[in-house]
Scaffold this active site. Structure first.
Site, PDB file in Angstrom:
ATOM      1  N   HIS A  18       0.585   6.440 -27.897  1.00 19.74           N
ATOM      2  CA  HIS A  18       0.160   6.197 -26.516  1.00 19.74           C
ATOM      3  C   HIS A  18       0.260   7.466 -25.658  1.00 19.74           C
ATOM      4  O   HIS A  18      -0.465   7.605 -24.678  1.00 19.74           O
ATOM      5  CB  HIS A  18       0.953   5.023 -25.927  1.00 19.74           C
ATOM      6  CG  HIS A  18       0.707   3.747 -26.667  1.00 19.74           C
ATOM      7  ND1 HIS A  18       1.631   2.743 -26.804  1.00 19.74           N
ATOM      8  CD2 HIS A  18      -0.397   3.315 -27.368  1.00 19.74           C
ATOM      9  CE1 HIS A  18       1.123   1.750 -27.528  1.00 19.74           C
ATOM     10  NE2 HIS A  18      -0.105   2.081 -27.896  1.00 19.74           N
ATOM     11  N   ASP A 166      -6.326   2.090 -35.086  1.00 23.26           N
ATOM     12  CA  ASP A 166      -4.877   1.924 -35.273  1.00 23.26           C
ATOM     13  C   ASP A 166      -4.605   0.716 -36.170  1.00 23.26           C
ATOM     14  O   ASP A 166      -4.066  -0.291 -35.725  1.00 23.26           O
ATOM     15  CB  ASP A 166      -4.249   1.732 -33.875  1.00 23.26           C
ATOM     16  CG  ASP A 166      -2.750   1.543 -33.937  1.00 23.26           C
ATOM     17  OD1 ASP A 166      -2.120   2.008 -34.912  1.00 23.26           O
ATOM     18  OD2 ASP A 166      -2.205   0.926 -32.999  1.00 23.26           O
TER      19      ASP A 166
HETATM   20  N1  SAM Z   1      -3.361  -0.604 -31.092  1.00 22.62           N
HETATM   21  C1  SAM Z   1      -2.275  -1.509 -30.713  1.00 22.62           C
HETATM   22  C2  SAM Z   1      -1.376  -0.792 -29.730  1.00 22.62           C
HETATM   23  O1  SAM Z   1      -1.267   0.452 -29.803  1.00 22.62           O
HETATM   24  O2  SAM Z   1      -0.806  -1.450 -28.869  1.00 22.62           O
HETATM   25  C3  SAM Z   1      -1.479  -1.983 -31.913  1.00 22.62           C
HETATM   26  C4  SAM Z   1      -2.301  -2.502 -33.027  1.00 22.62           C
HETATM   27  S1  SAM Z   1      -1.434  -3.044 -34.427  1.00 22.62           S
HETATM   28  C5  SAM Z   1      -0.819  -1.585 -35.162  1.00 22.62           C
HETATM   29  C6  SAM Z   1      -2.765  -3.485 -35.504  1.00 22.62           C
HETATM   30  C7  SAM Z   1      -3.539  -4.715 -35.061  1.00 22.62           C
HETATM   31  O3  SAM Z   1      -4.710  -4.820 -35.866  1.00 22.62           O
HETATM   32  C8  SAM Z   1      -2.813  -6.034 -35.229  1.00 22.62           C
HETATM   33  O4  SAM Z   1      -2.790  -6.692 -33.988  1.00 22.62           O
HETATM   34  C9  SAM Z   1      -3.658  -6.823 -36.246  1.00 22.62           C
HETATM   35  O5  SAM Z   1      -3.716  -8.207 -35.964  1.00 22.62           O
HETATM   36  C10 SAM Z   1      -5.015  -6.184 -36.065  1.00 22.62           C
HETATM   37  N2  SAM Z   1      -5.917  -6.226 -37.218  1.00 22.62           N
HETATM   38  C11 SAM Z   1      -5.633  -6.290 -38.533  1.00 22.62           C
HETATM   39  N3  SAM Z   1      -6.756  -6.179 -39.262  1.00 22.62           N
HETATM   40  C12 SAM Z   1      -7.778  -6.025 -38.378  1.00 22.62           C
HETATM   41  C13 SAM Z   1      -9.174  -5.820 -38.512  1.00 22.62           C
HETATM   42  N4  SAM Z   1      -9.748  -5.745 -39.712  1.00 22.62           N
HETATM   43  N5  SAM Z   1      -9.906  -5.682 -37.390  1.00 22.62           N
HETATM   44  C14 SAM Z   1      -9.338  -5.727 -36.158  1.00 22.62           C
HETATM   45  N6  SAM Z   1      -8.024  -5.929 -35.971  1.00 22.62           N
HETATM   46  C15 SAM Z   1      -7.250  -6.062 -37.061  1.00 22.62           C
END
Ligand code: SAM
Length: 281
Positions: A18, A166
């Site tokens: 972030h 991410d």
């Molecule tokens: N970017 C967020 C942050 O910095 O606050 C954190 C994200 S977390 C590391 C990864 C997220 O990706 C999870 O919420 C998960 O449910 C979602 N996820 C998993 N596979 C995915 C996909 N194929 N497409 C979109 N989201 C996905």
């Protein structure tokens, strides 16, 4: 889909991610033209650090908890201000109870013509995220596969902006998907900025990933990393990195100031920073 970011929100890896996100947005705001952020794996938006998940791991204490308590040198404090102001905005009572994830940090930093597309595949999580932005015409939340969206949603009509990728790294093959997704998206939108987050856990996999990025033929990839400890004997999240394609020209200089400060605030013995061009302009 078992990954729950609530266990990890506000940890050192979120802080690094972030921080870089906020610096890129700060730069995009220097020019008047509107931009779009595409967040391909957005999460639920806001995390209650007093909740069961965050309390169980306590990871946030070693991340945002430590950073908020650190005495920051003036230059680093100024560079961190957009990010830390976003965190403070969600904690109006002072202290830190709520931690904003990437879509809320981004939203906090948008101007009135800038836009955010936030993609989250988990059905319940995408609804939770959507609720944060009800009636907000600057933000679209989509319940889609972020890897597909990465190809389909670029270039945005604003023709300026950032794609943050991410993924949870809960399945085999995420490093390959990152490289493949970047190559595809970059072909469609070579001028976009891309920030690819990755864990430093399996060091051979990290080195192979960096080497593969270097072989893509894509110019201007800056690799930013922070290892918070010397390599563990068992697989453990010892660090993280973000590879930034088409970074703002000031990012290298800014991270040269910020990484040592983050290392001192968040690191243990053997902590180490990394700032290196994988490919040059
Ligand atoms: N970017 C967020 C942050 O910095 O606050 C954190 C994200 S977390 C590391 C990864 C997220 O990706 C999870 O919420 C998960 O449910 C979602 N996820 C998993 N596979 C995915 C996909 N194929 N497409 C979109 N989201 C996905």
């Amino acid at each position: 889909m078992n990954y729950r970011h609530a266990f990890h929100a506000g940890n050192f890896a979120d802080v690094v991610k972030h921080t870089v996100l906020a610096r890129i947005l700060d730069y995009l705001k220097r020019k008047p033209g509107a931009f779009r952020v595409i967040d391909t794996h957005a999460g639920i938006g806001l995390y209650d650090l007093s909740g069961e998940e965050a309390q169980r791991t306590g990871e946030w204490r070693g991340g945002i908890g430590r950073l908020m308590e650190a005495a920051l040198p003036a230059e680093a404090a100024a560079l961190l201000a957009p990010y830390l102001d976003a965190v403070r905005a969600f904690n109006p009572q002072g202290g830190i109870r709520f931690y904003p994830g990437s879509p809320l940090v981004t939203r906090h930093l948008l101007r009135e013509n800038d836009r955010l597309t936030a993609i989250e595949l988990h059905p319940q999580d995408s609804l939770t995220l959507k609720a944060h932005f009800a009636g907000d015409w600057q933000v679209r939340v989509l319940a889609l596969d972020g890897w597909l969206a990465l190809g389909a949603h670029v270039p945005p009509k604003e023709k300026r902006g950032l794609v943050l990728v991410d993924p949870p790294f809960e399945k085999e093959g995420e490093f390959d998907r990152l490289v493949g997704g970047l190559v595809k998206a970059h072909r469609r939108w070579p001028g976009g900025t891309y920030a690819l987050w990755y864990p430093v856990k399996d060091r051979a996999a990290v080195e192979a990933f960096r080497a593969r990025l270097g072989e893509t033929g894509i110019a201007k990839i800056l690799d930013i990393s922070l290892d918070i400890r010397a390599p563990s004997s068992e697989p453990r999240l010892d660090g993280c990195g973000i590879a930034v394609v088409n970074p703002p020209f000031v990012l290298e200089e800014e991270m040269a100031v910020l990484l040592p400060v983050l290392r001192d605030a968040l690191g243990e013995d053997g902590a180490k920073t990394g700032l290196k061009w994988l490919t040059r302009p």
